[in-house]
Design an enzyme around this catalytic site. Structure first.
Site: not given
Length: 502
Positions: A44, A285
């Site tokens: 991110k 994840s």
């Protein structure tokens, strides 16, 4: 990354691709793109910089304007870094069920973190961000539908993949269903320049929003509703309770060749296996994306190259189920190792050569006078002789601050105390019989070390001592004082707690 850089922001991107050695099945090559190598530890960081740069370019973001976003954490951490460097205030809206490590990281970087009820899910935190932005005139980054998110990955992530795989791309690219930025941005470039690459999108098995084929529902005002197939899952950063615009764009364009469901248990198992067998420290994840890659590998042609994304680092998950089996204390095997030799072990005296007890050296008059003056001061009746970086000293500091008690800390390892510290410690030892630091006094009375003070509070004895010294805490709320001890000490049975220090 080498060389001199004008800013931390210049170090974003160009993350390594690493081949798995032990977890990949025979006959295929599985590669991990390690986004934890970004400066704030996640994929991110790319999107945060891309969105802010684009907003500055278009004038959507004004100098000094507050930035706001709804996020499970990694986007907020990336934005906190970018905003800190560029000078924008940041407010992050985050559902309360995401890991506390992320909140603390964002606050450490200067962001304000506003929590929303877990029952409101991801759409609730988005609604709150939208409302706050409209109310206060803040710039909302809109990570779930901002085209700059996808464009950043087209410009950076996709180009790095093509470069590292020799220009043709891998045979398979596997990514998770988060905001859709990585998916759309990379898929757009690979489909155009490496059309043989098959793109696999992984999503939680118990929240098959994409696999269901059911369209994303919307409210009358255009806001997304919670998708009927959403269920809570452990893959933080994956699949909010709605299908983001960027994900729907990639699906509608036909860029996704398959949607692969992944169970939460398998995601957690493989995240641990990546650490233990490959030395790759990652979050849940990443384990989920590897799980999808391993499914692909079962039917892939021999010699196929499969690339999967590792979005972040495992340090974001210390308070999640990923670490629930990781103990704080020694387990049976570790105790057996400790007990295989005689020195420095618990539960038995260390086998050291016997020495005669040494008398406490007599301190200098000047050191004794300094100690007496400090502990009998009427202006500062609570005094602690401490070390700046001692865990137990910090335990006392945090406890007294939370209780609302003013105190003086005589930090013996500070620069100004260096010349006299050893003599003052000798004077303390001579007066109290205790060689350790910290040592706490209230109204001239010696209380003891960190554990002694905290235990007195939990027994109900501390407040009367403070009152006797004329001290009224400004915030005398209920506190578990022994819980302020370092975690490894706080876990010990109360009967074993001692006046620990340095």
């Amino acid at each position: 990354m080498t060389g001199l850089h004008a800013s931390i922001l210049d170090t974003i991107g160009n993350t390594p691709v690493v081949r798995l050695a032990r977890l990949a099945p025979e006959g295929v090559e599985i590669y991990a793109k390690l986004e934890a190598f970004n400066p704030l530890g996640s994929v991110k960081d790319r999107m945060a910089l891309g969105i802010i740069n684009e907003a500055e370019r278009t004038g959507a973001l004004r100098p000094g304007q507050t930035v706001i976003e709804a996020t499970s954490g990694n986007t907020g951490i990336g934005l906190a870094m970018v905003c800190a460097r560029k000078g924008y205030p940041l407010v992050v809206v985050m559902a309360e069920n995401f890991s506390v490590e992320r909140r603390r990281l964002m606050r450490f970087l200067g962001a304000k973190v506003v929590l929303t009820p877990a029952s409101e899910k991801g759409s609730g935190m988005v609604d709150k961000a939208r409302e706050l932005a409209a109310t206060h005139g803040w710039f909302w980054t809109r990570q779930f539908d901002n085209e700059a998110n996808a464009q950043t990955h087209s410009r950076t992530t996709a180009r790095e993949i093509l470069r590292d795989f020799g220009g043709n791309g891998p045979d398979y690219f596997v990514t998770g269903s988060g905001t859709g930025g990585t998916l759309k941005g990379v898929a757009k470039v690979l489909r155009a320049e490496s059309p043989a690459t098959r793109i696999i999108l992984a999503e939680p098995e118990n929240a098959p929003m994409l696999a269901s084929g059911l369209a994303q529902p919307f409210r009358a005002d255009g806001r997304p509703e919670s998708h009927p197939h959403f269920r809570p899952h452990p893959m933080q950063g994956w699949s909010p309770d709605f299908i983001p615009d960027l994900t729907r764009d990639a699906m509608a364009a036909g860029w996704v060749d398959a949607v692969q469901p992944v169970s939460g248990a398998e995601a957690i198992r493989l995240a641990r296996e990546l650490a233990r067998q490959e030395g790759i420290f990652c979050g849940i994840s990443a384990g989920a994306t590897l799980a999808a890659a391993l499914v692909v590998a079962r039917t892939a042609q021999p010699g196929s190259r499969i690339l999967f994304m590792v979005p972040d680092t495992g340090e974001r998950y210390l308070s999640t189920p990923l670490f629930e089996q990781i103990g704080q204390e020694m387990d049976k095997d570790e105790r057996a190792i400790s007990e295989s030799t005689s020195l420095c072990r618990f539960g038995a005296p260390a086998a050291r050569p016997a020495t005669a007890a040494q008398p406490i050296p007599h301190p200098s008059t000047q050191a004794r006078d300094f100690v007496e003056a400090a502990i009998t001061s009427r202006d500062q009746p609570v005094v602690m002789f401490a070390l700046e970086w001692c865990e137990f000293s910090w335990s006392v500091r945090r406890f007294l601050q939370d209780l609302g008690v003013a105190y003086r800390s005589v930090d013996l390892d500070s620069v100004e105390m260096q010349a006299s510290a050893s003599e003052i410690r000798r004077a303390l030892h001579y007066r109290t019989g205790q060689p350790t630091i910290p040592q706490v006094f209230i109204g001239g009375t010696h209380i003891g070390g960190a554990t002694d003070l905290l235990a007195q509070h939990d027994r109900g004895d501390l407040l009367p001592l403070l009152a006797k010294a004329g001290i009224q805490p400004t915030d005398p709320k209920a506190l578990n004082a022994l819980g302020y001890l370092p975690k490894w000490q706080a876990a010990r049975p109360t009967a074993q707690l001692t006046s620990d220090g340095v």
